[in-house]
Design a protein around this motif. Structure first.
Motif, short mmCIF file in Angstrom:
data_model
loop_
_atom_site.label_atom_id
_atom_site.label_comp_id
_atom_site.label_asym_id
_atom_site.label_seq_id
_atom_site.Cartn_x
_atom_site.Cartn_y
_atom_site.Cartn_z
N ILE A 8 0.84 -1.20 0.00
CA ILE A 8 0.00 0.00 0.00
C ILE A 8 0.87 1.25 0.00
N LYS A 50 -6.85 -2.74 -2.54
CA LYS A 50 -5.46 -2.43 -2.16
C LYS A 50 -4.89 -1.34 -3.05
N ARG A 104 -3.51 2.45 -2.28
CA ARG A 104 -2.16 2.90 -2.67
C ARG A 104 -2.23 4.16 -3.54
N GLY A 122 -5.95 4.61 4.62
CA GLY A 122 -4.60 4.06 4.42
C GLY A 122 -3.63 4.52 5.50
#
Ligand code: BF8
Ligand code: SF4
Length: 626
Positions: free
Chosen positions: A174, A203, A207, A565
């Motif tokens: 990530i 995911k 990212r 995140g």
């Protein structure tokens, strides 16, 4: 006195009456034409990424022609939505890097905060000794620009995270690599015949978001501070009543301070003020809409005319000589609407070109003359006003804005007695949180959206949070909702719980702190990282959550992904088109926890959304034993 949403709505209705006189359209009417919305679109189960489609998922047709199921389709749509937002914020950051590259001692743009530039240079391992500040600025701008396309490594700012968190992000794939790469990889993954596995798509969404929050946006914020000054507390006002009937009104709208700063600079020049007087006005008033308004409010105290869904209102006052825009969140409606009035709708960026506008291309190299031409155009337009159409609602609230991380740290220094030797850290704030005087913090962000009664969710939520001793940090159109309501006035302490009220009094701050524009949500990430480092915790352990109750843009989803995140639970009041996939819903509301320690909550009932946030903050406190 607080301004209520009812009062704001009444003011809008009065303006719509003017609109009716001149045959103007408005979003309030277009919403009706677009409702009900397409169910497939709402659930995210329409796919048109290849020409065998469009494919729509129904119980009778559970797979597209290629065989993709609802989970893959919803997941790809979510990833593309995120990539759009990450690209947009990051491209704004890139423009700021370019502006920094153009900075010169005798040029349009200067380095206003050299200490900050030196600090970031040291952080990045760049030699500063004996270097001219402008040489250093150019070097740093180039390094910043390389962050977009570097072939190896991760975003530099990840080193600001508490120990171990970057490594964990790398392990979970990530951690963002080059910014443009994350956007391109997202589009690649969402191409026909690539990823349809929800886990992989989520995911990559995280990212790509992280490339925005800890890459493009963070550079946008930090280098804007270097160029235009790091915000510190400053008084201003908010709502349409900041426009002045006797003056030439220039409204700046959009996002990049490179334009709005320059407009403010010239509008404030004796030459232009004299010219305005010559043309029959008393002076010049610059006010703002959307994030560029936050930028110039934070640094110059320029008043905020309103937020996203008020952009048409500024034209409907009949007193707007020019609405000057750059990029993002600009209604194409402003073109035809301006034509109903004398208003000049001035577009300036090749990235946002619109019909029925006057295009004056704005470049860093020619910024001064471009800004001057725009200000002159507005002044010369004053005489074309139709007095019978002029009505500025008598409605504005006082606000103290400008709470960068640096300003928050400085303001709170010395608020608690025991930390006299800890100045320059977040420890005083931590002490307030640990002792329970403040229960926690909520980062309120995002737009307003006709799906939710505009501004209502923002304002009601914030009122309840501060009444429960939860400090609010706000940015973007959420911050403007707060300011309009009066929640950024220091007197708003009186509707806080006893603990937060006391902190507001001691530190002389409002209970809702304006942290800037949407790219400035990176400031919130830095604050969270500092709090974690100063307390020896991981970010996901802090009694801090994020909330976008009325969000609407792709950028907001990118933000959501980097907030999650980063390890901060995120609460949304609008569903991000994922309800059509149980697997995607599970991943976003629970599954991401195993990678980041945080997840989303979607709740369209605002009352419940608030309670859920308070509950989550209390859960975090209990887990810490505080
Ligand atoms: O970036 S909050 S409506 S103005 S997207 Fe747009 Fe939303 Fe406002 Fe700024 Ni952010
Ligand atoms: Fe349909 Fe598959 Fe093409 Fe999407 S990629 S439009 S689901 S055939």
């Amino acid at each position: 006195k607080m301004t209520t949403v009812e009062e704001m709505e009444a003011a809008t209705n009065r303006l719509l009456e003017t609109g009716a006189k001149v045959g103007a359209d408005a979003w309030q009417f277009r919403v009706k034409n677009q409702t009900p919305h397409c169910k497939f679109g709402e659930q995210g189960v329409c796919c048109r990424i290849c020409a065998m489609g469009p494919c729509r998922i129904t119980p009778k047709a559970p797979r597209g022609i290629c065989g993709c199921d609802a989970h893959g389709i919803v997941g790809r749509n979510f990833l593309k939505f995120t990539a759009g937002g990450a690209a947009t914020h990051s491209d704004h950051g890139r423009e700021i890097c370019h502006t920094l590259y153009c900075a010169a001692e005798d040029g349009n743009y200067k380095v206003k905060d050299p200490e900050k530039l030196l600090r970031i240079a040291k952080e990045w391992g760049v030699e500063t000794e004996g270097k001219d500040i402008y040489d250093l600025a150019h070097e740093m701008a180039e390094i910043g620009l390389m962050e977009y396309g570097k072939p190896f490594g991760y975003q530099r700012f990840l080193d600001r995270m508490p120990e171990g968190q970057k490594e964990k992000l790398i392990e979970n794939e990530i951690a963002p690599r080059a910014i443009d790469r994350e956007v391109s990889t997202s589009l690649h993954m969402a191409h026909m015949g690539c990823s349809s596995l929800p886990e992989a798509l989520v995911k990559q969404s995280l990212r790509a978001g992280m490339a925005d929050g800890w890459g493009g946006s963070m550079m946008g914020t930090e280098f804007s501070d270097v160029l235009f000054g790091t915000p510190k507390p400053i008084d201003t006002e908010a709502n349409l009543g900041v426009m002045v009937a006797e003056n030439v009104n220039i409204v700046v709208h959009g996002h990049d301070p490179s334009l709005s700063e320059m407009i403010c600079e010239y509008a404030d020049s004796p030459e232009m003020i004299a010219y305005a007087k010559e043309m029959g006005a008393k002076g010049i008033t610059v006010s703002g809409v959307c994030c560029t308004s936050n930028e110039v409010a934070m640094r110059r105290g320029i008043p905020m005319a309103g937020n996203f869904l008020q952009q048409e209102n500024v034209v409907l006052t009949g007193a707007c000589e020019a609405i000057v825009v750059d990029v993002q969140c600009i209604f194409p409606a402003l073109g035809p609407l301006s034509k109903c009035f004398h208003t000049k709708f001035v577009t300036t960026s090749p990235i946002a070109q619109m019909p029925d506008s006057e295009f004056i291309r704005f470049n860093a190299e020619t910024a001064g003359e471009n800004a001057k031409a725009i200000v002159k155009m507005a002044i010369e337009n004053f005489k074309n006003r139709k007095p019978e159409l002029v009505h500025i609602p008598d409605m504005k609230a006082k606000a103290t804005v400008g709470y960068s991380v640096e300003a928050i740290v400085k303001t709170l220094d010395g608020v608690t007695n025991s930390q006299v030797d800890e100045t320059g850290t977040t420890k005083p704030l931590l002490e307030c949180i640990t002792s329970g005087v403040i229960r926690g913090a909520v980062a309120m962000v995002g737009c307003n959206n006709p799906k939710i009664r505009p501004d209502y969710a923002h304002i009601e939520l914030m009122k309840k949070l501060i009444a429960n001793d939860i400090v609010v940090i706000a940015s973007g159109c959420s911050a403007q909702a707060a300011a309009k309501a009066g929640l950024m006035d220091k007197s708003a302490k009186d509707i806080c719980g006893a603990g937060l009220k006391r902190v507001c009094e001691l530190a002389d701050i409002p209970p809702v702190l304006h942290m800037g524009s949407c790219v400035d949500i990176s400031r919130m990430m830095i604050l969270a990282a500092e709090l974690a480092k100063d307390s020896g915790l991981q970010i996901n352990q802090l009694p801090v959550v994020g909330c976008a109750p009325e969000w609407m843009s792709e950028k907001a989803v990118s933000i959501g992904n980097y907030v999650v995140g980063t390890g901060i639970d995120t609460f949304l009041g609008v569903d991000p088109y994922v309800s059509g996939s149980s697997e995607m819903c599970e991943l976003l509301t629970e599954g991401t926890r195993k990678w980041t320690g945080a997840a989303y909550t979607v709740e369209t009932d605002i009352e419940k959304l608030t309670d859920l946030m308070i509950e989550r903050i209390e859960e975090k406190r209990t887990a810490l034993g505080i």
